[in-house]
Enzyme design. Structure first.
Site, PDB file in Angstrom:
ATOM      1  N   SER A 171      26.675   3.693  53.855  1.00 57.34           N
ATOM      2  CA  SER A 171      26.638   4.608  52.705  1.00 57.34           C
ATOM      3  C   SER A 171      26.950   3.876  51.399  1.00 57.34           C
ATOM      4  O   SER A 171      26.979   4.498  50.331  1.00 57.34           O
ATOM      5  CB  SER A 171      27.645   5.743  52.907  1.00 57.34           C
ATOM      6  OG  SER A 171      28.930   5.227  53.161  1.00 57.34           O
ATOM      7  N   ASN A 211      38.938   8.629  56.825  1.00 58.79           N
ATOM      8  CA  ASN A 211      38.685  10.074  56.755  1.00 58.79           C
ATOM      9  C   ASN A 211      39.475  10.755  55.633  1.00 58.79           C
ATOM     10  O   ASN A 211      38.928  11.551  54.882  1.00 58.79           O
ATOM     11  CB  ASN A 211      39.022  10.741  58.098  1.00 58.79           C
ATOM     12  CG  ASN A 211      38.148  10.211  59.220  1.00 58.79           C
ATOM     13  OD1 ASN A 211      37.212   9.449  58.972  1.00 58.79           O
ATOM     14  ND2 ASN A 211      38.450  10.591  60.460  1.00 58.79           N
ATOM     15  N   HIS A 271      12.591  44.978  30.396  1.00 55.25           N
ATOM     16  CA  HIS A 271      11.297  44.886  31.104  1.00 55.25           C
ATOM     17  C   HIS A 271      10.280  44.076  30.301  1.00 55.25           C
ATOM     18  O   HIS A 271       9.076  44.294  30.414  1.00 55.25           O
ATOM     19  CB  HIS A 271      10.733  46.282  31.397  1.00 55.25           C
ATOM     20  CG  HIS A 271      11.748  47.230  31.969  1.00 55.25           C
ATOM     21  ND1 HIS A 271      12.031  47.292  33.312  1.00 55.25           N
ATOM     22  CD2 HIS A 271      12.571  48.112  31.362  1.00 55.25           C
ATOM     23  CE1 HIS A 271      12.981  48.203  33.518  1.00 55.25           C
ATOM     24  NE2 HIS A 271      13.333  48.705  32.354  1.00 55.25           N
ATOM     25  N   SER A 280       0.535  16.143  24.675  1.00 52.75           N
ATOM     26  CA  SER A 280      -0.312  16.110  25.861  1.00 52.75           C
ATOM     27  C   SER A 280      -1.190  14.864  25.783  1.00 52.75           C
ATOM     28  O   SER A 280      -1.584  14.439  24.699  1.00 52.75           O
ATOM     29  CB  SER A 280      -1.176  17.367  25.902  1.00 52.75           C
ATOM     30  OG  SER A 280      -2.351  17.130  26.639  1.00 52.75           O
ATOM     31  N   LYS A 303      -1.389  19.641  21.218  1.00 49.06           N
ATOM     32  CA  LYS A 303      -0.264  20.226  21.964  1.00 49.06           C
ATOM     33  C   LYS A 303       1.103  19.715  21.537  1.00 49.06           C
ATOM     34  O   LYS A 303       1.289  18.534  21.254  1.00 49.06           O
ATOM     35  CB  LYS A 303      -0.435  19.954  23.466  1.00 49.06           C
ATOM     36  CG  LYS A 303      -1.519  20.748  24.152  1.00 49.06           C
ATOM     37  CD  LYS A 303      -1.290  22.258  24.113  1.00 49.06           C
ATOM     38  CE  LYS A 303      -0.247  22.721  25.076  1.00 49.06           C
ATOM     39  NZ  LYS A 303      -0.654  22.587  26.464  1.00 49.06           N
ATOM     40  N   ASN A 322       4.692  20.464  23.420  1.00 57.62           N
ATOM     41  CA  ASN A 322       5.210  21.198  24.582  1.00 57.62           C
ATOM     42  C   ASN A 322       6.741  21.224  24.637  1.00 57.62           C
ATOM     43  O   ASN A 322       7.380  20.215  24.345  1.00 57.62           O
ATOM     44  CB  ASN A 322       4.678  20.565  25.873  1.00 57.62           C
ATOM     45  CG  ASN A 322       3.169  20.647  25.959  1.00 57.62           C
ATOM     46  OD1 ASN A 322       2.560  21.594  25.488  1.00 57.62           O
ATOM     47  ND2 ASN A 322       2.568  19.628  26.539  1.00 57.62           N
ATOM     48  N   GLU A 339      11.627  23.262  29.847  1.00 50.65           N
ATOM     49  CA  GLU A 339      10.891  23.401  31.107  1.00 50.65           C
ATOM     50  C   GLU A 339      11.556  22.576  32.213  1.00 50.65           C
ATOM     51  O   GLU A 339      11.695  23.020  33.356  1.00 50.65           O
ATOM     52  CB  GLU A 339       9.441  22.939  30.937  1.00 50.65           C
ATOM     53  CG  GLU A 339       8.594  23.916  30.138  1.00 50.65           C
ATOM     54  CD  GLU A 339       7.202  23.361  29.849  1.00 50.65           C
ATOM     55  OE1 GLU A 339       6.501  22.981  30.800  1.00 50.65           O
ATOM     56  OE2 GLU A 339       6.833  23.289  28.669  1.00 50.65           O
ATOM     57  N   TYR A 354      36.904  15.568  61.289  1.00 52.69           N
ATOM     58  CA  TYR A 354      35.886  14.802  60.564  1.00 52.69           C
ATOM     59  C   TYR A 354      34.699  14.474  61.455  1.00 52.69           C
ATOM     60  O   TYR A 354      34.844  14.134  62.626  1.00 52.69           O
ATOM     61  CB  TYR A 354      36.481  13.480  60.017  1.00 52.69           C
ATOM     62  CG  TYR A 354      35.427  12.624  59.341  1.00 52.69           C
ATOM     63  CD1 TYR A 354      35.134  12.783  57.985  1.00 52.69           C
ATOM     64  CD2 TYR A 354      34.698  11.680  60.062  1.00 52.69           C
ATOM     65  CE1 TYR A 354      34.149  12.030  57.373  1.00 52.69           C
ATOM     66  CE2 TYR A 354      33.706  10.923  59.454  1.00 52.69           C
ATOM     67  CZ  TYR A 354      33.441  11.104  58.113  1.00 52.69           C
ATOM     68  OH  TYR A 354      32.458  10.360  57.503  1.00 52.69           O
ATOM     69  N   LYS A 394      27.864  13.261  49.654  1.00 54.06           N
ATOM     70  CA  LYS A 394      28.038  12.626  48.333  1.00 54.06           C
ATOM     71  C   LYS A 394      26.827  12.706  47.422  1.00 54.06           C
ATOM     72  O   LYS A 394      26.944  13.051  46.243  1.00 54.06           O
ATOM     73  CB  LYS A 394      28.466  11.174  48.532  1.00 54.06           C
ATOM     74  CG  LYS A 394      29.912  11.079  48.935  1.00 54.06           C
ATOM     75  CD  LYS A 394      30.224   9.757  49.556  1.00 54.06           C
ATOM     76  CE  LYS A 394      31.206   9.878  50.686  1.00 54.06           C
ATOM     77  NZ  LYS A 394      30.843  10.796  51.779  1.00 54.06           N
TER      78      LYS A 394
HETATM   79  N1  ARG Z   1      31.486   6.590  54.716  1.00 51.07           N
HETATM   80  C1  ARG Z   1      32.215   7.616  55.349  1.00 51.07           C
HETATM   81  C2  ARG Z   1      31.928   8.967  54.691  1.00 51.07           C
HETATM   82  O1  ARG Z   1      31.333   8.972  53.701  1.00 51.07           O
HETATM   83  C3  ARG Z   1      33.663   7.318  55.291  1.00 51.07           C
HETATM   84  C4  ARG Z   1      34.453   7.923  56.372  1.00 51.07           C
HETATM   85  C5  ARG Z   1      34.087   7.280  57.650  1.00 51.07           C
HETATM   86  N2  ARG Z   1      34.933   7.658  58.715  1.00 51.07           N
HETATM   87  C6  ARG Z   1      34.601   7.466  59.987  1.00 51.07           C
HETATM   88  N3  ARG Z   1      35.441   7.848  60.860  1.00 51.07           N
HETATM   89  N4  ARG Z   1      33.470   6.909  60.348  1.00 51.07           N
HETATM   90  O2  ARG Z   1      32.295   9.986  55.166  1.00 51.07           O
END
Ligand code: ARG
Length: 464
Positions: A26, A113, A159, A280, A286, A288, A293, A320, A328
């Site tokens: 991540s 966690n 309306h 445009s 135009k 816009n 929008e 968890y 995220k």
């Molecule tokens: N990257 C994980 C998350 O966004 C962090 C927590 C990971 N914990 C685990 N037990 N694998 O949630």
């Protein structure tokens, strides 16, 4: 050490499949939490030292190392690696590279966690403050625009048909009110964001003599998440933020829709400055209203983000689960979208030019003062239902004769009711109609100026 590929990999006999490694990482998006992660780690380490869980010397080293990493992050010099999965493991690994064995003690009494839940709360706390500030800026813009146009009248619609004349400032101040509630919703949600999960560790707490209250105070949390299982597993505080964002965007979208309509030649009420419009590529004439929008369109993603987190949460068993890693990106996306939308609208509103004459013309069209005529007859002693009937017949006559109500001859009026006298003509004007609605919340210029004053005083007060 040779097969120690990841912090947790001693348990495994073979290295993680490359695709799995990339799939489960991540860091590409959670690196955005780095400064919050470091802040949380500094407080945690200090508490460990205060509680004699780690030595002074180890703490000093950790502090030095984390400060160095903080500078690297701020200067964009930190090298992130998917091999180290997420923001937490990247930072911890770098810390150990910088300070040696002491770096390995930072994670004592903690889990990713509770760490990630803390980071997200710290992030949302800051973003909430930023959003509140941006809402205030937009409210100020609306107020000054309303003040500048205090003498502009327009047709009030129901309306999408002409209903009754209103003051343009009154219409604008409706958005001030919506934003006021949005702002207070964010402010209120912050109380639930600002509770510390750290100390929950993986889910059950920890066997070290930690001091959670001290950490909460250090990190300026209002209190503690009281149940460690709940602390690491729920994301309701983020869902609430996303809901607040959706409702805010819904309001901005309604404003967008109106600006787009008003700018259309079919209305011709306003001009948005060139700097906020685009042209445009094929039709040279135009201009816009792309910004409104796009803001109207962005509600789609913000609502999608709310749905994403609700769905993410709905079937997760306690505590968890890795599912939560998916929380995220929707949060970041909605946060960015609302901050940008608010900022651009605060500037755009100031650029609007109003076509006062056209608005006034339509304000008087569509027999918009028919209710005033009915009220006039009530004030002369008729029951409202009877006067409503009479006025409906007068309007029928006006439609067929193609005249406005104020253009009807007195001799004609008398055919419908002998209670109608010359003083009726004043009642039938736009100004007469608007001025007559003179109580709190209504559209008379006097009331609107008071509402604006009240709003200005309100904005000077601290939220509570
Ligand atoms: N990257 C994980 C998350 O966004 C962090 C927590 C990971 N914990 C685990 N037990 N694998 O949630």
């Amino acid at each position: 050490m040779s097969k120690q590929i990841k912090k947790w990999s001693g348990r495994f006999d073979e290295p993680v499949n490359k695709l799995v490694q990339i799939f489960t990482a991540s860091v590409d998006f959670d690196k955005r939490l780095a400064l919050y992660d470091i802040k949380g780690s500094l407080a945690h380490a200090e508490m460990l030292n205060k509680q004699k869980i780690i030595t002074n010397s180890d703490f000093k080293k950790i502090q030095l190392g984390l400060n160095k990493i903080q500078n690297l992050v701020i200067n964009n010099e930190f090298i992130w690696s998917v091999d180290d999965e997420d923001v937490h493991l990247n930072i911890e690994k770098k810390l150990t590279q910088l300070i040696g064995e002491a770096g390995k003690k930072l994670h004592t009494g903690r889990s990713r966690n509770d760490q990630v839940a803390t980071d997200l709360r710290l992030f949302l706390r800051d973003v909430t403050d930023e959003v509140i500030e941006k809402i205030i800026q937009l409210q100020k813009s609306i107020i000054s625009f309303a003040k500048k146009n205090a003498d502009v009248f327009m047709p009030g619609l129901t309306h999408l048909q002409i209903a009754q004349p209103i003051s343009f400032a009154h219409h604008l101040m409706a958005y001030y009110e919506m934003l006021e509630r949005d702002k207070r919703r964010f402010f209120d949600s912050k109380k639930r964001i600002n509770q510390l999960p750290l100390g929950a560790a993986a889910l059950a707490g920890t066997s070290y003599p930690i001091d959670r209250k001290w950490v909460a105070k250090k990190l300026k949390f209002d209190g503690l998440c009281e149940n460690s299982i709940d602390a690491v597993s729920d994301r309701d505080f983020a869902i609430e933020f996303l809901f607040d964002a959706s409702l805010l965007m819904t309001h901005l979208s309604r404003l967008s829709e109106e600006l787009i309509m008003w700018m259309s030649p079919f209305f011709g009420f306003i001009e948005i400055a060139d700097s906020f419009c685009t042209g445009s590529s094929i039709m040279p004439q135009k201009k816009n209203p792309d910004v409104p929008e796009l803001i109207r369109g962005k509600v789609a993603r913000v609502n999608g983000n709310l749905m994403a987190l609700l769905t993410l949460m709905k079937s997760q068993p306690l505590a968890y689960n890795k599912d939560n890693q998916e929380d995220k990106e929707p949060v970041f996306d909605s946060a960015d979208t609302i901050v940008d939308s608010l900022e651009i609208y605060a500037a755009l509103i100031k650029s609007i030019k109003v076509n006062k004459k056209i608005m006034l013309k339509y304000a008087g069209d569509g027999f918009s003062t028919a209710t005033d005529l009915a009220d006039y007859l009530v004030k002369k002693g008729l029951p409202f239902r009877t006067s409503h009937e009479i006025v409906a017949e007068i309007v029928n006559y006006a439609v067929k004769s193609k005249v406005h109500l104020h253009e009807i001859q007195m001799s004609e009026f008398k055919k419908y009711s002998n209670k109608i006298d010359d003083d009726v003509y004043e009642v039938l004007t736009v100004l007469g109609s608007v001025t007559a609605r003179d109580h709190i919340g209504a559209t008379s210029p006097k009331q609107i100026l008071q509402a604006i004053k009240k709003a200005e005083i309100n904005l000077r007060k601290k939220l509570s």
